[in-house]
Design an enzyme around this catalytic site. Structure first.
Site, short mmCIF file in Angstrom:
data_model
loop_
_atom_site.label_atom_id
_atom_site.label_comp_id
_atom_site.label_asym_id
_atom_site.label_seq_id
_atom_site.Cartn_x
_atom_site.Cartn_y
_atom_site.Cartn_z
N ARG A 45 44.39 26.59 22.04
CA ARG A 45 42.97 26.92 21.95
C ARG A 45 42.82 28.33 22.53
O ARG A 45 43.76 28.93 23.03
CB ARG A 45 42.05 25.88 22.62
CG ARG A 45 42.58 25.08 23.75
CD ARG A 45 42.82 25.84 25.03
NE ARG A 45 41.69 26.66 25.41
CZ ARG A 45 41.75 27.72 26.19
NH1 ARG A 45 42.91 28.12 26.69
NH2 ARG A 45 40.69 28.43 26.49
N GLY A 46 41.57 28.85 22.44
CA GLY A 46 41.35 30.24 22.84
C GLY A 46 41.43 31.10 21.59
O GLY A 46 42.39 31.00 20.81
N ALA A 47 40.41 31.94 21.40
CA ALA A 47 40.25 32.64 20.12
C ALA A 47 41.51 33.41 19.65
O ALA A 47 41.97 33.21 18.52
CB ALA A 47 39.04 33.56 20.18
N ARG A 88 38.41 25.49 13.12
CA ARG A 88 37.40 25.75 14.16
C ARG A 88 36.52 26.91 13.70
O ARG A 88 37.01 27.99 13.41
CB ARG A 88 38.07 26.05 15.51
CG ARG A 88 38.91 24.86 16.02
CD ARG A 88 39.24 24.98 17.49
NE ARG A 88 38.07 24.82 18.33
CZ ARG A 88 38.05 25.08 19.64
NH1 ARG A 88 39.15 25.51 20.24
NH2 ARG A 88 36.96 24.92 20.35
N GLN A 197 38.70 23.46 30.81
CA GLN A 197 39.68 24.56 30.67
C GLN A 197 39.83 25.34 31.98
O GLN A 197 40.91 25.85 32.27
CB GLN A 197 39.24 25.53 29.56
CG GLN A 197 39.35 24.99 28.15
CD GLN A 197 38.06 24.37 27.67
OE1 GLN A 197 37.27 23.85 28.46
NE2 GLN A 197 37.83 24.39 26.37
N ASP A 238 34.59 34.41 21.88
CA ASP A 238 35.10 33.87 20.61
C ASP A 238 34.63 34.69 19.41
O ASP A 238 35.25 34.66 18.36
CB ASP A 238 34.67 32.42 20.44
CG ASP A 238 35.59 31.52 21.24
OD1 ASP A 238 35.44 31.47 22.47
OD2 ASP A 238 36.50 30.93 20.62
N ASN A 248 30.78 32.41 23.52
CA ASN A 248 31.93 32.01 24.34
C ASN A 248 31.68 30.57 24.77
O ASN A 248 30.65 29.97 24.42
CB ASN A 248 32.08 32.95 25.55
CG ASN A 248 33.40 32.76 26.26
OD1 ASN A 248 34.46 32.75 25.62
ND2 ASN A 248 33.38 32.58 27.57
#
Ligand code: MRU
Length: 349
Positions: A45-47, A88, A197, A238, A248
């Site tokens: 995960r994480g852009a 996503r 997170q 994001d 975000n």
């Protein structure tokens, strides 16, 4: 460096972020469908990490294809891209990476390339994105580190670290760079309900680097700010719209308002691949709604009464007016962001 995702001869190896910090285990994706699954389930995960994972997903799709030419592969390529793009919706890096692959493939198809060349060229592009991401994090880290005060508490929300990128991190890259510059930084990490997170991932990766870290519940930030314990806020993004509004992790907007009220600088750090000048403002950013179970349950245990209404937007939008500066690998941008973003984009062309 933390191996967030690694290309191997067998497939893409991901550190399983759903199991951290108590278990360090890995998931091997050998098909593009499996890459799509690990993105949806947030193993990765994480852009920026999502974008590069999707690029490797396309590379796996090409590798596994029985096609012999680019022309024959074209319909399958379109299906692979559509599946990965459907994982996503908010992180624009996902669409940026897939568009980059489409450009590369379009050129190969136009030249009538064979599949050996398609496979090699697509994999090389994914590797380039991986390397560029780490470099971008380090460069923005160096710019951003200069902005942080010489000492004191810095608040961050979610995880915008090595685990959210190919390495080093965006917001946490800024913090890492500040520490490397000799600053005495103490990080306060919002736990970041519901997926935690901050409590799980930010705490884990900063502790691995020996950076002093304290986890706080999301509702503690205001009182810490009032007590003078927070000198700056640094978060990731994001998607940054053309006017500087940005999406975000849910809860970022709260932190931005609190920072403004307490006169604390609020920085957003992101690579240029997170900037989406085709989206005019925050209202136009699609916000992912995730499964209610992330809110109703924790560690397999139900927290809420059966049948209660649940709302689980994964992101919120912080209006540009709360942002002290946007830190990118191209430099530090200041308001008015519509102008500074446009100028920076033109300079880079
Ligand atoms: O739902 P997640 O964990 O993918 O959300 C991640 C964030 O909101 C990060 O802050 C953002 O992607 C920037 S990561 C460098």
């Amino acid at each position: 460096m933390i191996p967030t995702l690694t290309w191997t001869p067998e497939g893409v190896r991901f550190i399983d972020q759903t199991r951290l910090p108590l278990e360090e285990s890995y998931v091997l994706a050998t098909t593009y469908e499996q890459v799509a699954d690990v993105i949806v389930t947030m193993v990765v995960r994480g852009a920026p990490a999502i974008g590069v994972s999707a690029a490797y997903g396309v590379a796996l799709g090409a590798e596994k294809s029985a096609a012999t030419t680019a022309a024959e592969f074209a319909p399958e390529f379109a299906r692979i891209c559509a599946r990965l793009a459907g994982t996503r919706p908010t992180a624009v890096n996902l669409f940026w990476a897939i568009d980059r692959m489409k450009r590369v493939f379009g050129e190969l198809q136009a030249r009538g390339a064979g599949m050996d060349e398609v496979r090699a060229r697509i994999l090389a592009e994914a590797h380039a994105m991986y390397d560029e991401d780490i470099q971008a994090c380090k460069t923005m880290g160096a710019y951003g580190g200069e902005l942080l005060p010489d000492e004191g508490g810095m608040l961050t929300h979610c995880n915008a670290g090595a685990l959210a990128t190919c390495g080093y991190g965006t917001a946490l890259g800024v913090i890492r760079a500040a520490v490397e510059q000799g600053k005495q930084i103490h990080v306060y990490a919002d736990e970041t309900r519901p997926f935690l997170q901050g409590a799980r991932l930010t705490a884990w990766e900063l502790m691995a680097d020996g950076i002093p870290t304290t986890v706080i519940c999301d509702n503690m930030a205001a009182s810490l700010m009032r007590a003078g314990k927070i000198k700056a806020v640094v978060v990731g993004a994001d998607r940054i719209a053309a006017n500087g509004d940005f999406a975000n992790k849910i809860g970022t907007y709260n932190v931005a308002i609190l920072a403004k009220e307490h006169g604390i600088p609020f920085y957003c750090a992101a690579p240029w691949s997170t900037i989406d000048t085709a989206t005019p403002n925050g209202e136009a950013i699609p916000i992912e709604e995730r499964n209610a179970i992330e809110v109703t349950h924790h560690g397999g245990k139900q927290l809420t009464p059966h049948g209660v209404g649940i709302c689980n937007p994964a992101f919120d939008v912080t209006p540009a007016k709360y942002v002290t500066a946007i830190i990118t690998e191209r430099g530090v941008l200041r308001a008015p962001y519509a102008e500074s973003l446009r100028e920076m984009e033109l300079v880079a062309k």
